[in-house]
Design an enzyme around this catalytic site. Structure first.
Site, PDB file in Angstrom:
ATOM      1  CD  GLU A  27       1.664 -12.474  -3.273  1.00  0.00           C
ATOM      2  OE1 GLU A  27       1.946 -13.349  -4.124  1.00  0.00           O
ATOM      3  OE2 GLU A  27       1.445 -12.738  -2.084  1.00  0.00           O
ATOM      4  CG  ASP A  87      -5.412 -12.568  -8.530  1.00  0.00           C
ATOM      5  OD1 ASP A  87      -6.135 -12.460  -9.535  1.00  0.00           O
ATOM      6  OD2 ASP A  87      -4.305 -13.128  -8.555  1.00  0.00           O
ATOM      7  CG  ASP A 128      -7.471  -1.774 -11.616  1.00  0.00           C
ATOM      8  OD1 ASP A 128      -6.256  -1.880 -11.363  1.00  0.00           O
ATOM      9  OD2 ASP A 128      -7.894  -1.282 -12.675  1.00  0.00           O
ATOM     10  CG  ASP A 159      -0.456 -11.715 -18.887  1.00  0.00           C
ATOM     11  OD1 ASP A 159       0.413 -11.865 -19.774  1.00  0.00           O
ATOM     12  OD2 ASP A 159      -1.654 -11.985 -19.056  1.00  0.00           O
ATOM     13  CE  LYS A 218      -0.303 -12.543 -29.931  1.00  0.00           C
ATOM     14  NZ  LYS A 218      -1.683 -12.599 -30.479  1.00  0.00           N
ATOM     15  CG  ASP A 230       8.645 -17.824 -16.371  1.00  0.00           C
ATOM     16  OD1 ASP A 230       7.910 -16.819 -16.481  1.00  0.00           O
ATOM     17  OD2 ASP A 230       8.280 -18.974 -16.683  1.00  0.00           O
ATOM     18  CB  THR A 259       5.237 -21.048  -7.262  1.00  0.00           C
ATOM     19  OG1 THR A 259       5.726 -20.676  -8.555  1.00  0.00           O
ATOM     20  CG2 THR A 259       5.350 -19.878  -6.305  1.00  0.00           C
ATOM     21  CG  PHE A 272       3.661 -20.372 -12.860  1.00  0.00           C
ATOM     22  CD1 PHE A 272       2.869 -20.514 -13.979  1.00  0.00           C
ATOM     23  CD2 PHE A 272       4.630 -19.373 -12.862  1.00  0.00           C
ATOM     24  CE1 PHE A 272       3.024 -19.680 -15.078  1.00  0.00           C
ATOM     25  CE2 PHE A 272       4.799 -18.547 -13.956  1.00  0.00           C
ATOM     26  CZ  PHE A 272       3.994 -18.705 -15.063  1.00  0.00           C
ATOM     27  CD  GLU A 273      10.473 -19.813  -9.076  1.00  0.00           C
ATOM     28  OE1 GLU A 273      11.665 -19.453  -9.071  1.00  0.00           O
ATOM     29  OE2 GLU A 273       9.689 -19.603  -8.131  1.00  0.00           O
TER      30      GLU A 273
END
Length: 301
Positions: A132, A157, A184, A207, A211, A243, A280, A282-283
């Site tokens: 993950e 992460d 990384d 992320d 832009k 999303d 989640t 966030f979701e």
């Protein structure tokens, strides 16, 4: 669960968006160069102060945060001039997160140093392993680990508070099938995983880099899939969720075009959210704002 600094200690590699320039050296106090004005001297002094501040910040990023905990820059990746898919940041670590890092990192944590190939069978006691990338604060990862103790999760992460939070949640739930990797993910895939050693890849809410000039930083790119395909076993599933509609379209496009992956959705489009992927916080916030979440599931062929 945004893609984070897939790490908190390295500075983003320079690219065409930002040149890496060295500030001018300081002007000796009380002296003004010949032909310079007072304004020029003040500008030089300000540049010197900025340079000193930058150097202090750089040294802080390089310092280990906790004895025996995740390294500040495990692979020396600040020397690798490559566009990164993450933006490093440092946030406050709570007392509970620090305690989890100090107690559990030596047991369940590892630094992505690019110096060895991991023995996943040994690391996870023979469990099948999914990778993950970008777990945020780790709530969904901890829940998936608790719901499926027969699958190992190698969670990557760079956000130190999230690393500590995930370790603490797994410990509290009694889950022993989570390992937290700091660094990384590209280096992990390229240098530290054996061929056909993974049973799946999960990338949830990376992320989106909205832009246009930053789209090159998005993680899901053809070159990234070229790294992923060899380390997945045949039939292993790449599962992405976002999303951000334009990024979902890109995910679907690049995975469909790649010869090593096949869409698991019969209609060749998006898939329903699998039951094993938790909804989640966030979701939920995104859904409350009217965002549409898309899941993309492709099998390695």
């Amino acid at each position: 669960m945004s893609e984070q600094p897939l790490n908190p200690s390295t500075a983003a590699a320079p690219d065409d968006d930002a040149a890496d320039t060295a500030p001018a050296g300081p002007t000796p106090t009380g002296s003004t160069p010949t032909g310079s004005t007072a304004a020029d001297a003040a500008a030089d002094e300000a540049a010197a102060l900025r340079a000193a501040s930058f150097e202090r910040a750089r040294r802080l990023r390089m310092e280990p945060r906790f004895p025996g905990g995740p390294a500040a820059d495990p692979a020396g990746s600040h020397h690798e001039r490559r566009i990164r898919s993450f933006q490093p940041r440092r946030s406050r670590v709570t007392t509970g997160q620090q305690d989890a890092l100090e107690r559990l990192w030596p047991k369940w944590g590892l630094d992505i140093d690019g110096q060895r190939v991991l023995d996943l069978a040994e690391l996870f006691d023979g469990l099948p392993v999914v990778l993950e990338i970008g777990f945020g604060m780790g709530e969904a990862t901890a829940q998936m680990a608790a719901d499926d103790p027969g699958t190992g999760i190698l969670a990557v992460d760079v956000h130190t508070p999230g690393q500590g939070n995930l370790l603490g949640l797994a410990d509290k739930a009694g889950s022993t099938n989570v390992r937290v990797a700091n660094g990384d993910a590209v280096i992990l895939l390229r240098e530290m995983l054996a061929p056909e050693s993974l049973d799946g890849l999960r990338v949830y809410f990376p992320d989106p880099w909205p832009k246009a000039r930053h789209h090159k930083r998005r993680l899901i790119q053809p070159e990234f899939l070229d790294l992923v395909a060899p380390v997945l076993r045949p039939g292993a599933v790449v599962h992405c969720a976002t999303d951000w509609e334009p990024y979902a379209e890109q995910m679907l496009e690049v995975l469909t075009a790649h010869p090593r992956f096949e869409n698991t959705a019969a209609d060749g489009g998006y898939a329903p959210r699998p039951a094993f992927r938790p909804l989640t916080r966030f979701e939920g916030q995104g859904l409350d704002k009217g965002h549409v979440v898309h899941d993309v599931l492709f099998a390695r062929v």
